[in-house]
Design an enzyme around this catalytic site. Structure first.
Site, mmCIF file in Angstrom:
data_model
loop_
_atom_site.group_PDB
_atom_site.id
_atom_site.type_symbol
_atom_site.label_atom_id
_atom_site.label_comp_id
_atom_site.label_asym_id
_atom_site.label_seq_id
_atom_site.Cartn_x
_atom_site.Cartn_y
_atom_site.Cartn_z
ATOM 1 N N ASP A 45 1.876 3.041 -1.553
ATOM 2 C CA ASP A 45 3.146 2.576 -2.120
ATOM 3 C C ASP A 45 3.395 3.177 -3.493
ATOM 4 O O ASP A 45 2.655 2.894 -4.446
ATOM 5 C CB ASP A 45 3.123 1.048 -2.247
ATOM 6 C CG ASP A 45 3.214 0.369 -0.897
ATOM 7 O OD1 ASP A 45 4.194 0.603 -0.183
ATOM 8 O OD2 ASP A 45 2.296 -0.409 -0.555
ATOM 9 N N HIS A 76 4.988 5.655 1.069
ATOM 10 C CA HIS A 76 6.232 4.871 1.006
ATOM 11 C C HIS A 76 6.803 4.987 -0.408
ATOM 12 O O HIS A 76 6.265 4.407 -1.348
ATOM 13 C CB HIS A 76 5.887 3.413 1.363
ATOM 14 C CG HIS A 76 7.034 2.460 1.291
ATOM 15 N ND1 HIS A 76 6.868 1.092 1.346
ATOM 16 C CD2 HIS A 76 8.378 2.657 1.183
ATOM 17 C CE1 HIS A 76 8.045 0.494 1.260
ATOM 18 N NE2 HIS A 76 8.974 1.414 1.158
HETATM 19 C C1 DX5 Z 1 5.819 -3.957 -0.952
HETATM 20 C C2 DX5 Z 1 5.058 -2.772 -0.395
HETATM 21 C C3 DX5 Z 1 4.119 -3.157 0.667
HETATM 22 C C4 DX5 Z 1 3.050 -4.119 0.197
HETATM 23 C C5 DX5 Z 1 2.635 -4.929 1.373
HETATM 24 O O1 DX5 Z 1 6.821 -3.531 -1.768
HETATM 25 O O2 DX5 Z 1 5.948 -1.812 0.178
HETATM 26 O O3 DX5 Z 1 3.548 -2.045 1.321
HETATM 27 O O4 DX5 Z 1 1.938 -3.482 -0.354
HETATM 28 O O5 DX5 Z 1 1.725 -5.892 0.928
HETATM 29 P P1 DX5 Z 1 1.527 -7.276 1.710
HETATM 30 O O6 DX5 Z 1 1.006 -6.929 3.071
HETATM 31 O O7 DX5 Z 1 0.529 -7.968 0.851
HETATM 32 O O8 DX5 Z 1 2.868 -7.967 1.758
HETATM 33 ZN ZN ZN Z 2 5.029 -0.246 1.499
#
Ligand code: DX5
Ligand code: ZN
Length: 230
Positions: A45, A76
């Site tokens: 991320d 992402h």
């Molecule tokens: C949120 C990110 C996600 C996050 C997901 O903005 O895009 O990828 O890391 O984390 P969890 O699974 O803890 O919601």
């Molecule tokens: Zn993400």
């Protein structure tokens, strides 16, 4: 055009743990842990503090992540104007590059630029963006990421409307004969994973559900093998 070297196809249950929930002081250790797990990709991320209210990390850190795993890096981008950095994310080892629908003025051009670099091109939708906004671009998408929380932070609560969006997206793909994967990101755990796969999701991202678990390897397994009744 250079071909992306990781085949991706619909109908398989992929798990992509999010390194946002890893221990950044022990990133190599946590990546090596995931290497021993049943996970398929590593979700990375990138946040710029503008598109989302949080800042995470960028290319120099991803370059190091790349050195410690041979699993595909599912990057992402939660950043404005991502076109500026497509080449540099390829250079540090991204395999799948996701940009936000809400951050691109010329999405068609952006997706083609990602593919021209030999990466898989994906589009993410914020919770408020309807699936139908993709009807004129779905054939260009290798994957669509449906945000099931407002992006910016790990550990948030799953938004229930996501199930319906996954069904709608699956239908849109069928109507258009598009071979695009569906990824769900945010608040995913072993309790909602089975239903998400049943609605048509191909890839599930999980941060907190993996790294806050007493046994992260078991947590990956539980998401991958979740049944609808779990
Ligand atoms: C949120 C990110 C996600 C996050 C997901 O903005 O895009 O990828 O890391 O984390 P969890 O699974 O803890 O919601
Ligand atoms: Zn993400």
């Amino acid at each position: 055009m250079e071909e992306a070297h990781h085949n991706i196809k619909q109908g398989v249950r992929l798990v992509s743990p999010s390194l946002l929930s890893a221990d950044f002081g022990n990133l190599q250790r946590d990546i090596e842990l995931l290497n021993r797990s049943e996970c398929d990709w590593l979700h990375v991320d990138v946040m710029d503090g503008v598109f989302v209210p949080n800042i995470s990390f960028g290319q120099p850190v991803i370059r190091h992540i790349r050195r410690h795993t041979s699993k595909p890096l599912d990057v992402h981008l939660m950043i404005v104007d991502p076109d500026r950095y497509i080449d540099s994310f390829k250079e540090v080892g991204a395999d799948i590059l996701t940009v936000h629908y809400e951050a691109c003025n010329h999405l068609d051009r952006t997706l083609h630029a990602i593919k021209d670099k030999g990466m898989h091109a994906a589009v993410a939708l914020n919770p408020h963006t309807p699936v139908l906004m993709l009807s004129d671009i779905i054939e260009v998408c290798d994957m669509v990421l449906i945000m099931s929380v407002n992006p910016g932070f790990g550990g948030q609560k799953f938004i229930e409307h996501t199930y319906e969006k996954v069904r709608q997206l699956r239908q849109l793909c069928q109507q258009c004969n598009a071979e695009c994967l569906i990824e769900v990101d945010g608040g995913v755990n072993a309790q909602n994973a089975g239903k998400l796969f049943a609605c048509g999701a191909d890839v599930l991202v999980a941060g907190n559900a993996v790294f806050a678990a007493p046994d992260p390897l078991q947590a990956v397994h539980n998401i991958k093998c979740a049944s609808e009744a779990d």
